[in-house]
Enzyme design. Structure first.
Site, PDB file in Angstrom:
ATOM      1  N   PHE A 111       9.824   3.631   2.977  1.00 42.96           N
ATOM      2  CA  PHE A 111       9.919   2.187   3.253  1.00 42.96           C
ATOM      3  C   PHE A 111       8.815   1.393   2.571  1.00 42.96           C
ATOM      4  CE2 PHE A 111       6.698   0.480   6.168  1.00 42.96           C
ATOM      5  CZ  PHE A 111       5.952   1.617   6.402  1.00 42.96           C
ATOM      6  N   LYS A 112       7.754   2.054   2.141  1.00 35.75           N
ATOM      7  CA  LYS A 112       6.650   1.308   1.532  1.00 35.75           C
ATOM      8  C   LYS A 112       7.087   0.592   0.260  1.00 35.75           C
ATOM      9  CE  LYS A 112       2.841   3.628   3.778  1.00 35.75           C
ATOM     10  NZ  LYS A 112       3.496   4.623   4.643  1.00 35.75           N
TER      11      LYS A 112
END
Ligand SMILES: *Cc1c(COP(=O)(O)O)cnc(C)c1O
Length: 464
Positions: A111-112
């Site tokens: 998700f980063k």
């Protein structure tokens, strides 16, 4: 929009300055002076928008006055066009009224990418306008490093140096970093552990003289722009399951409290959210604060969910700032005491924290058991961070009629060990990464010595 420090002593800054600054000069973190809010009707009118259009609606108030609308839209469009799913952040059904928000379709499968793909573009844009350069230095045990490198490798005004502990990062994660061959990317494999890497980055930020006038920029989640980008998918997920006309709940695998803090902000901005569940592994400081008002450091445990292996959750300070009615002096005092002792929040403040968040800590054995059980029940393979959030969601759910949305923060292929421990076959790399193991790697192994690392950085930065 102006930004103020959680410790009350640093000057207020605009978005551009906050983007490049990282930590405030008083040691605090920057937060918006006021939050934009949206009515239910307005949020409802966004149903069906493409992800990048929604992102523009939510992000533009935060950068107003600094970044031109058309330029912002273009950067957002480019960012999410690089994701490998048409929905960018799709929601899948897992069980009855239980949903998985898949946040792993970006270039590094975690998700980063949602934040770092945009952050690299925003930084490059601002630096180009100012005719400045910035040096990014970061430490990683895996996820942050690859996402930061992918986010910055096309930035003409940035050089990025990422330190990882030599031979202590999984091969997939290492290769995701070291196979990026752009000439502004430097992977340093340090002959030490992750803490040594982090200490070296900290020491370099504290005294930047070795850069002879150039400045360091931060890409960890103390950078406000990362939090800002993550608010968007709370809105998109709610809209996907019937919000904002009904409440939804979220369960979030949490380390530094960045991702869940974005969920808290979404709620403050008008999104109807019933529960925010903080899911931790055995590094459970957040669970101890929320459930028992015990804010103490404990010892670092290495777990099967390494991206959540932290002793101190830096973004928790941003939330405490609100809980303490934005009293910077009180936060400065609290954080100062926390350095050397365990602290407790005032009773009424702790009650507020407990009203806002539920929490659960999950050990490695249970993580593997959940991966195994969910796969047996549904055929869906969870990564260990997501498995922890599934467990926490099921433990903490207070109203089964409210949709529970679980954030899936990584693709299982990044963390095969718990999958194999659960007795399942090791997951396969997705199509765009199948040749990862054949790609050329570039990295520099350095001894665990600050002078050596700083000398390496100073001699490789581009001055123009
Ligand atoms: C970074 C990370 C987390 C933790 O996110 P925070 O914002 O630090 O709470 C959870 N899961 C994965 C896979 C991550 O990479």
């Amino acid at each position: 929009m102006k930004y103020i420090s959680t410790r009350g002593q640093a000057p207020a800054l605009n978005f551009e300055d906050v983007l490049l600054a990282g930590l405030a000069s008083d040691g605090g973190l920057y937060v918006p002076e006021t939050l934009p809010t949206f009515s239910k009707e307005e949020i409802a009118s966004w149903a069906g928008l493409p992800y990048s259009d929604l992102a523009f609606k939510i992000i533009s108030p935060f950068v107003a006055g600094c970044i031109d609308d058309a330029d912002l839209k273009q950067m957002i469009d480019e960012t999410y066009a690089g994701f490998n799913h048409i929905g960018v952040a799709p929601v899948q059904g897992l069980g009855t009224n239980e949903w998985i928000l898949e946040l792993f379709h970006g270039p590094t499968l975690a998700f980063k990418d949602f934040a770092l793909q945009l952050l690299g573009r925003l930084m490059d844009y601002v630096l180009s306008k100012r005719k400045e350069r910035l040096v990014i230095m970061g430490a990683t045990s895996g996820d942050t490093g690859s996402a930061a490198i992918e986010g910055c490798c096309h930035s003409e005004h940035l050089d990025i140096f990422i330190l990882h502990p030599h031979n202590r990062v999984s091969e997939v994660q290492r290769r995701q970093m070291t196979t990026i061959l752009e000439d502004n990317v430097y992977n340093v494999a340090l002959e030490g552990n992750f803490d040594d890497c982090q200490q070296m980055v900290k020491d370099s930020f504290a005294d930047q003289g070795f850069l002879k006038g150039l400045k360091l920029g931060a890409v960890n989640s103390i950078n406000w722009a990362r939090i800002m980008s993550q608010i968007v998918y709370y809105f998109s997920a709610s809209l996907a399951v019937g919000g904002p006309h009904r409440e939804v709940s979220f369960s979030v695998p949490t380390g530094n409290f960045g991702d869940i803090f974005a969920g808290y902000l979404a709620k403050q901005m008008g999104l109807p959210i019933k529960q925010l569940v903080v899911a931790t592994n055995r590094n459970d400081i957040l669970h101890r604060v929320i459930s028992g008002n015990d804010m103490s450091k404990g010892t670092l445990e290495h777990t099967l969910s390494p991206s959540m292996d932290i002793m101190v959750s830096s973004n928790f300070e941003r939330m405490l700032f609100d809980i303490y009615d934005r009293d910077g002096a009180a936060i400065a005092d609290l954080m100062d005491r926390f350095k050397s002792e365990s602290v407790q929040l005032d009773g009424a403040r702790w009650d507020k924290v407990r009203e806002l968040f539920d929490s659960c800590a999950v050990d490695d054995e249970t993580t593997c058991a959940v991966i195994k059980q969910v796969y047996a029940e549904t055929g869906y393979l969870l990564d260990p961070h997501t498995a922890i959030a599934v467990k926490a969601a099921r433990e903490c759910n207070s109203d089964r009629s409210v949709p529970m949305i679980i954030l899936a923060t990584a693709h299982p292929v990044k963390f095969p060990e718990p999958v194999v421990k659960a007795g399942l076959e090791s997951p396969q790399l997705p199509a765009h990464l199948t040749d990862l193991f054949e790609r050329e790697e570039r990295l520099t192994v350095l001894v665990n010595d600050l002078g050596t690392v700083q000398q390496f950085v100073a001699s490789h930065v581009h001055n123009s």
